[in-house]
Design a protein around this motif. Structure first.
Motif, mmCIF file in Angstrom:
data_model
loop_
_atom_site.group_PDB
_atom_site.id
_atom_site.type_symbol
_atom_site.label_atom_id
_atom_site.label_comp_id
_atom_site.label_asym_id
_atom_site.label_seq_id
_atom_site.Cartn_x
_atom_site.Cartn_y
_atom_site.Cartn_z
ATOM 1 N N THR A 137 -0.197 1.201 -5.348
ATOM 2 C CA THR A 137 -0.934 0.950 -4.378
ATOM 3 C C THR A 137 -2.220 1.926 -4.466
ATOM 4 N N ASP A 138 -3.450 1.454 -4.349
ATOM 5 C CA ASP A 138 -4.531 2.516 -4.357
ATOM 6 C C ASP A 138 -4.633 3.288 -3.263
ATOM 7 N N ASP A 144 -6.992 6.894 5.363
ATOM 8 C CA ASP A 144 -8.376 7.089 5.773
ATOM 9 C C ASP A 144 -8.464 7.615 7.095
ATOM 10 N N ALA A 266 -10.753 1.076 8.815
ATOM 11 C CA ALA A 266 -10.381 0.614 7.559
ATOM 12 C C ALA A 266 -8.880 0.678 7.554
ATOM 13 N N LEU A 270 -6.613 -2.451 6.718
ATOM 14 C CA LEU A 270 -5.414 -2.398 5.534
ATOM 15 C C LEU A 270 -4.144 -2.795 6.242
ATOM 16 N N ARG A 273 -3.544 -6.326 6.951
ATOM 17 C CA ARG A 273 -3.344 -7.191 5.621
ATOM 18 C C ARG A 273 -2.004 -7.035 5.194
ATOM 19 N N ILE A 293 -2.441 -2.316 -2.392
ATOM 20 C CA ILE A 293 -3.754 -3.092 -2.658
ATOM 21 C C ILE A 293 -4.445 -2.113 -3.968
ATOM 22 N N ARG A 294 -4.879 -3.163 -4.629
ATOM 23 C CA ARG A 294 -5.969 -2.670 -5.891
ATOM 24 C C ARG A 294 -7.113 -3.173 -5.815
ATOM 25 N N GLY A 295 -8.099 -2.166 -5.617
ATOM 26 C CA GLY A 295 -9.532 -2.602 -5.242
ATOM 27 C C GLY A 295 -9.399 -3.218 -4.236
ATOM 28 N N SER A 296 -9.718 -4.474 -3.926
ATOM 29 C CA SER A 296 -9.793 -5.158 -2.790
ATOM 30 C C SER A 296 -8.660 -6.510 -2.363
ATOM 31 N N THR A 297 -7.738 -6.318 -3.532
ATOM 32 C CA THR A 297 -6.593 -7.270 -3.693
ATOM 33 C C THR A 297 -5.514 -6.989 -3.293
#
Length: 327
Positions: A137-138, A144, A266, A270, A273, A293-297
């Protein structure tokens, strides 16, 4: 794979802002799909102690904005033994739990992977840690919010530092990861950032501070990640003061306040989701994976892969930017 009727949800390891949002999403996604939900207090310890309870939609009302975890959390040495895991499974089975959603860090993931393989129980993990040090995951839940907490503290410390011509050394959490230190240091305008991933000698740090002083800076902030290899923030401050005593030197260890507080927007999104995805993955027959999560996916990564692979989270561009911003 057998049909899932009842899902157990727990949090384990260090708490992180946004865990409650993930719990809420997982519970309501399961209920939406006509599955029962069991909450497990105190993570793996709760499985051994049999502290479980039925959850409904009202069980997770008004928790999305709360820090910490309503399911509580604990470290559990007994679960590391075959006997402890066998007792945990007996209690899980007695409760009628068919699958598990685990929220936590790498210790949580390791326990989930072993438990799932030993007893063939489906499990899906959600990365909840402020350290942002997990593979697959990013971003992790809580990262955050912790960044925002640290930035707010740096801004306040900057005010008093400028008033008194002081040099502040601020230690931030992250274990062996410098993600918080780097991002918060750049956002807070730190004159120097010490990271576990980068060796910064004390003499090099003194050179940076001396250069900043030549530019007539009236105060300075040095952000130190707790895993920095120079022996801790107090030792760094002491060694710098011995050679560079122009400023009144102070140390501030932010500590566990970085874990607390209401999660940011954020982190709430996150976590929601990820909680939704974890339950859906289980219902689709997937197991022994972590949501990320990678980017927004939203993606999933097998636990075996995630646990065997240590990702370097540092953005090298940001490291270079941090150096340039000190001039």
């Amino acid at each position: 794979m057998k049909e899932i009727h009842k899902i157990g949800i727990f949090t384990s390891g260090g708490d992180a802002p946004g865990m409650n949002a993930a719990i809420r999403a997982a519970v309501r996604t399961a209920l939406y799909n006509n599955k029962e939900v069991v909450g497990i207090y105190h993570g793996y310890q709760g499985m051994i102690d049999n502290t479980m309870f039925e959850m409904d939609s009202r069980s997770v009302s008004s928790i999305i904005q709360k820090g910490g975890t309503i399911l509580k959390t604990a470290r559990c040495t007994a679960f590391r033994t075959p006997e402890g895991r066998a007792l945990a499974y007996a209690n899980v089975k007695k409760a009628g739990i068919d699958a598990l959603v685990a929220i936590g860090g790498d210790g949580t993931f390791t326990g989930a992977e072993v438990f799932s393989r030993e007893f063939d129980i489906p499990v899906m993990c959600i990365p909840g840690t402020i350290d942002n040090d997990l593979s697959g995951t990013d971003l992790t839940i809580g990262y955050d919010t912790a960044n925002n907490t640290v930035i707010d503290a740096i801004d306040k410390i900057r005010d008093t530092a400028a008033s008194h011509n002081r040099l502040f050394f601020i230690e931030v959490m992250g274990r062996d990861s410098g993600s918080i230190a780097l991002n918060a240091g750049v956002a807070g305008g730190a004159e120097a950032i010490l990271l576990p991933e980068k060796d910064t000698a004390i003499d090099e740090l003194i050179d940076l501070l001396s250069t900043a002083l030549e530019r007539k800076k009236s105060s300075m902030i040095v952000v130190v990640a707790e895993g920095d290899k120079n022996g801790g923030v107090s030792n760094v401050a002491k060694r710098v003061k011995e050679k560079f005593d122009y400023f009144d030197t102070k140390v501030s260890i932010l500590g566990h306040l970085q874990r607390g507080g209401s999660p940011s927007s954020a982190d709430r999104v996150l976590a929601t989701r990820m909680g939704y995805a974890a339950v859906n993955e289980l219902l689709q027959g997937n197991t022994r994976a972590t949501i990320g999560i990678r980017g927004s996916t939203i993606v999933n990564t097998p636990l075996e892969v995630a646990l065997s692979k240590k990702e370097l989270k540092l953005n090298e561009d940001l490291v270079q930017i941090a150096k340039i911003m000190t001039i």
